[in-house]
Design an enzyme around this catalytic site. Structure first.
Site, PDB file in Angstrom:
ATOM      1  CD  GLN A   1     -13.059  -1.691  -0.100  1.00 28.71           C
ATOM      2  OE1 GLN A   1     -12.234  -1.538   0.785  1.00 28.71           O
ATOM      3  NE2 GLN A   1     -14.260  -2.208   0.149  1.00 28.71           N
TER       4      GLN A   1
ATOM      5  NE  ARG B   1     -10.653  -5.139   1.155  1.00 31.74           N
ATOM      6  CZ  ARG B   1      -9.754  -4.184   1.435  1.00 31.74           C
ATOM      7  NH1 ARG B   1     -10.134  -3.112   2.108  1.00 31.74           N
ATOM      8  NH2 ARG B   1      -8.499  -4.272   1.025  1.00 31.74           N
TER       9      ARG B   1
ATOM     10  CB  CYS C   1     -14.034   1.414   0.737  1.00 36.38           C
ATOM     11  SG  CYS C   1     -13.537   3.153   0.773  1.00 36.38           S
TER      12      CYS C   1
ATOM     13  CG  ASP D   1     -13.391   6.557  -0.459  1.00 38.27           C
ATOM     14  OD1 ASP D   1     -13.215   6.397   0.776  1.00 38.27           O
ATOM     15  OD2 ASP D   1     -12.458   6.525  -1.279  1.00 38.27           O
TER      16      ASP D   1
ATOM     17  NE  ARG E   1      -3.812   0.682   2.069  1.00 35.94           N
ATOM     18  CZ  ARG E   1      -4.992   0.750   2.695  1.00 35.94           C
ATOM     19  NH1 ARG E   1      -5.113   1.441   3.809  1.00 35.94           N
ATOM     20  NH2 ARG E   1      -6.046   0.126   2.220  1.00 35.94           N
TER      21      ARG E   1
ATOM     22  CG  HIS F   1      -8.633   0.234  -2.452  1.00 35.36           C
ATOM     23  ND1 HIS F   1      -7.812  -0.826  -2.140  1.00 35.36           N
ATOM     24  CD2 HIS F   1      -9.247   0.590  -1.282  1.00 35.36           C
ATOM     25  CE1 HIS F   1      -7.931  -1.102  -0.858  1.00 35.36           C
ATOM     26  NE2 HIS F   1      -8.792  -0.268  -0.308  1.00 35.36           N
TER      27      HIS F   1
HETATM   28  N1  NVA Z   1      -9.911   6.918  -0.845  1.00 34.47           N
HETATM   29  C1  NVA Z   1      -9.499   6.398   0.438  1.00 34.47           C
HETATM   30  C2  NVA Z   1      -9.713   4.930   0.510  1.00 34.47           C
HETATM   31  C3  NVA Z   1      -9.389   4.316   1.833  1.00 34.47           C
HETATM   32  C4  NVA Z   1      -9.567   2.829   1.837  1.00 34.47           C
HETATM   33  C5  NVA Z   1      -8.037   6.746   0.671  1.00 34.47           C
HETATM   34  O1  NVA Z   1      -7.241   6.646  -0.280  1.00 34.47           O
HETATM   35  O2  NVA Z   1      -7.681   7.129   1.788  1.00 34.47           O
HETATM   36  N1   CP Z   2     -11.103  -0.041   2.993  1.00 35.30           N
HETATM   37  C1   CP Z   2      -9.828  -0.131   3.349  1.00 35.30           C
HETATM   38  O1   CP Z   2      -8.917  -0.389   2.536  1.00 35.30           O
HETATM   39  O2   CP Z   2      -9.599   0.066   4.681  1.00 35.30           O
HETATM   40  P1   CP Z   2      -8.188   0.284   5.368  1.00 35.30           P
HETATM   41  O3   CP Z   2      -7.649   1.601   4.884  1.00 35.30           O
HETATM   42  O4   CP Z   2      -8.476   0.301   6.839  1.00 35.30           O
HETATM   43  O5   CP Z   2      -7.275  -0.838   4.986  1.00 35.30           O
END
Ligand code: NVA
Ligand code: CP
Length: 319
Positions: A146, A303, A275, A235, A116, A143
């Site tokens: 997800q 997930r 999400c 989101d 990530r 993502h």
């Molecule tokens: N758009 C959000 C998704 C988190 C799972 C982010 O990138 O923080």
């Molecule tokens: N939805 C998701 O990816 O959650 P986290 O950021 O907690 O991993």
């Protein structure tokens, strides 16, 4: 052999990375979902088979996580393997050490790596350098894990993606872009409402318009997106790494809140998805996220099962 692994169309011995849904075919995504669905049922029935016995997954995080970290770690344990959490404080990705060396060295210890991070280019560079599968656990661009597990959740809620009318309300970044990629493969009628300047990736939209199974419309009024929609997805307005813009974003996205008034325009049995993490009172109200239409915790649970499908597919065990 192809049938045993479910790796449709992939020659034996090919390394499979899970970097973006747009790299995959419909048949491959369906195969991953089928593994996830099957393992979920088997696990619930008490089947503790360990198809990934002795395998170790590296978990590289340059951003925080609750769901992605825990679901991958627990998923590996439940499949008989283990996971190693690796932060950038130790590795110094691209600073202390070049990505090509990190990828080559990690491949000597680990059976797969989930990462990530911010830049998709870094994930692609790691995948090039590594001889083991690389799984994208979120970048600024997409993502995919997800949305893969969300496809499982939708089907379980009688909202199979083919023919589904879905409204996505909010920022056209990673989660939205992966939904646009899903429309390449599934006959989704996806309507995305974003403020001007926050629309999804133009190249992804053009690709769906050219040869997608589904279709995507981008609008700037949330009401236009949700009319009659069977699913509303939202989101956060401020993604990880954008915290300095939070106040400015609150103003830009103020009309994009998923609240009771907006839900009234949707299908009477609309499902609401997020999400998570949610910023309650911003992109979604408490009464909606805690209300009868919300399926956000089912999404979070899946997930775990989605990750198992991805792991077993990429590690060629296929169930
Ligand atoms: N758009 C959000 C998704 C988190 C799972 C982010 O990138 O923080
Ligand atoms: N939805 C998701 O990816 O959650 P986290 O950021 O907690 O991993």
């Amino acid at each position: 052999m192809e049938q045993a692994t479910g790796r449709t169309g992939v020659p034996e011995g090919t390394k499979i990375d899970f970097l973006t849904l747009s790299d995959f075919s419909r048949a491959q995504l369906d195969a991953i979902l089928e593994i996830a669905r099957r393992r979920k049922g088997e696990w619930r029935a008490g089947d503790a088979a360990e198809p990934l016995h002795g395998r170790v997954l590296g978990l590289v995080f340059h951003k925080p996580s609750l769901r992605t970290r825990i679901s991958f770690e627990v998923g590996m344990r439940q499949l008989g393997g283990s996971a190693l959490y690796i932060t950038d404080a130790e590795v110094g990705f691209g600073k202390r050490e070049a990505i090509q060396d990190i990828g080559a060295v990690m491949s000597r210890y680990l059976d797969a790596i989930m990462i990530r991070t911010f830049s998709q280019e870094d994930v692609v560079a790691l995948a090039r350098a590594a001889s083991v599968p690389i799984i994208n656990g979120l970048t600024d661009w997409v993502h995919p894990c997800q949305i893969l597990s969300d496809l499982l959740t939708l089907t379980e809620h009688d909202c199979a993606p083919d023919g589904l009318t879905m409204a996505y309300i909010g920022d056209g970044n990673n989660v939205a872009n992966s939904w646009v990629h899903a429309a390449l493969h599934y006959e989704i009628d996806l309507r995305i409402a974003s403020p001007a300047g926050f629309e999804p990736d133009a190249a992804a939209l053009a690709r769906v318009a050219r040869d997608g199974a589904g279709r995507v419309q981008v609008v700037h009024d949330a009401r236009d997106a949700v009319r009659g929609a069977r699913v509303i997805y939202t989101d956060t307005w401020t993604s990880m790494g954008q915290e300095a813009e939070a106040e400015q974003r609150r103003q830009r996205f103020a009309a994009m809140q998923v609240n009771r008034e907006l839900l009234r325009l949707a299908h009477p049995e609309v499902r609401v998805m997020h999400c998570l993490p949610a910023h309650r009172g911003e992109e979604i109200t408490d009464e909606v996220i805690d209300g009868p239409h919300s399926i956000v915790y089912d999404q979070a649970e899946n997930r775990l099962h989605g990750q198992k499908g991805i792991l077993m597919y990429c590690l060629a065990d296929g169930g």
